[in-house]
Write a protein that holds these residues in place. Sequence first.
Motif: not given
Length: 488
Positions: A14-23, A72-82
């Motif tokens: 419910d936070l909105g489309p910026a946070f992910g995609t319904p799938v 809902f598929a959540m969108k995020y990023t991150g550091h992988q192996f630095g």
Amino acid sequence: MKLTEVTLSHHYADLGPAFGTPVAPTSFQHPRLIHVNPGVLEQLGINADEVNNPAWAEIGCGARLLPGSKPFAMKYTGHQFGVYNPDLGDGRALLLGALDRGEHSWELHLKGAGKTPYSRFGDGRAVLRSTIREYLAGEALHGLGIRTTRALCIVGSDEPVSRETIEPGAMLIRVAQSHVRFGHFEYFFYTRQLEALQKLLGYVCARFLPQAATLPVAEQAQALLHFTVARTAELVAAWQAVGFAHGVLNTDNMSILGDTFDFGPYGFLDDYEPPFICNHSDHTGRYAFEQQPGVALWNLNALAHSLSAFVDADNLRDCLEEFQPRLVAAYSTRMRAKLGLQRSEDSDQQLSADLLQLLADARADYTLFFRALAHYRGERPAAALQDLLPPAHHDALQAWLHHYDQRLARDGGDSRSRNRGMLAANPKFVLRNYLAQRVIEAAEKGDYEPLRTLFTLLQTPCDEHPEHETWAAAPPESGKHMPISCSS
């Protein structure tokens, strides 16, 4: 409550489309229920007799959605192996919703449910091997009193999935209070979606730090960082004390709540090897067992940087400086319990460090040694302990036991009660990789009895279970250093 009475809410979606995609999940055509977790049923408030409900086969593969579900598929990023990777998100999992129980809320996350917009080049599936490993790992850490996600059920199929080889597909439903990762905050920071970042911050505070929910944004951010630093330090201290290596501590695998999250190429120590690497893709040893405290702090720095839009550098640094003393205090407490010490002395850290150096030099089995030490009552020769070390290290063991005896004498107390406490702090059964592989190979042939046996032992790993001695044995040489991949 009955399974038919379960209704999910969808706070995060419910936070909105910026946070992910319904799938919509891609279900299996012929799902096969493998196991339902009675402990998680209890945690969710679902009646124990629902463990035998045949509906789990369809629910556990997404063919049947619980009322209120909003996959809902959540969108995020991150550091992988630095290295920062902007192309991350739920690539094979869907947040189905949350089951609210009074003050607690538990999110259900379906893993292996097919492609999402964040799958990149993947198929969105999970294999039986990795699913069993995650299912058992959550129970292993929970049984040891370590904060962790758990899983509600496993569903298998005959659907082929291509990894290093062709393997049978499977799904599980992961259960956690929150699936928000460090990488969620990094995503909104690096894409400069600062309104969404503030919204995420407010959401997490409202749910888990209500005392901070009405504060200005800078104070919310500091409160959250204080909270996550403390909980992460305590978590890593617990891992180090029990001999658990996560294997892939990328920032997208770090829970904002300080729970063990995203099981892949993990491993419990067999021989005590501080440089132990359980992920065969970790060519530099970035995520080696002994590196976990430093990597956790590195990841917390990445989280702090994502909050720098709201908090100045001095205040962020103050929060991060809490990590080391929290880690040391939590680790020292756990090691004193493993050694049977009631009171704290300045020399305890050295006593513990000397023992660990001895175990490393002797390549002694970490779990078996501490379990044997829990039975020690000052006898000479200390045959049960000596048997676990090569003869060349027996003199060093005797020297350490001499100091240990002196420390126990200063601590006082009854040896029987001390031994009971040590038995409760030093497990007999841990989820060694060779045991997990034994379970996986049986399950791939349709035999789930080893899975049920090991699952049961991991619920109470400090009990004796004399009828299951083989599950407590050290691995054969072929069972050590098994190559475990991220696809696991």
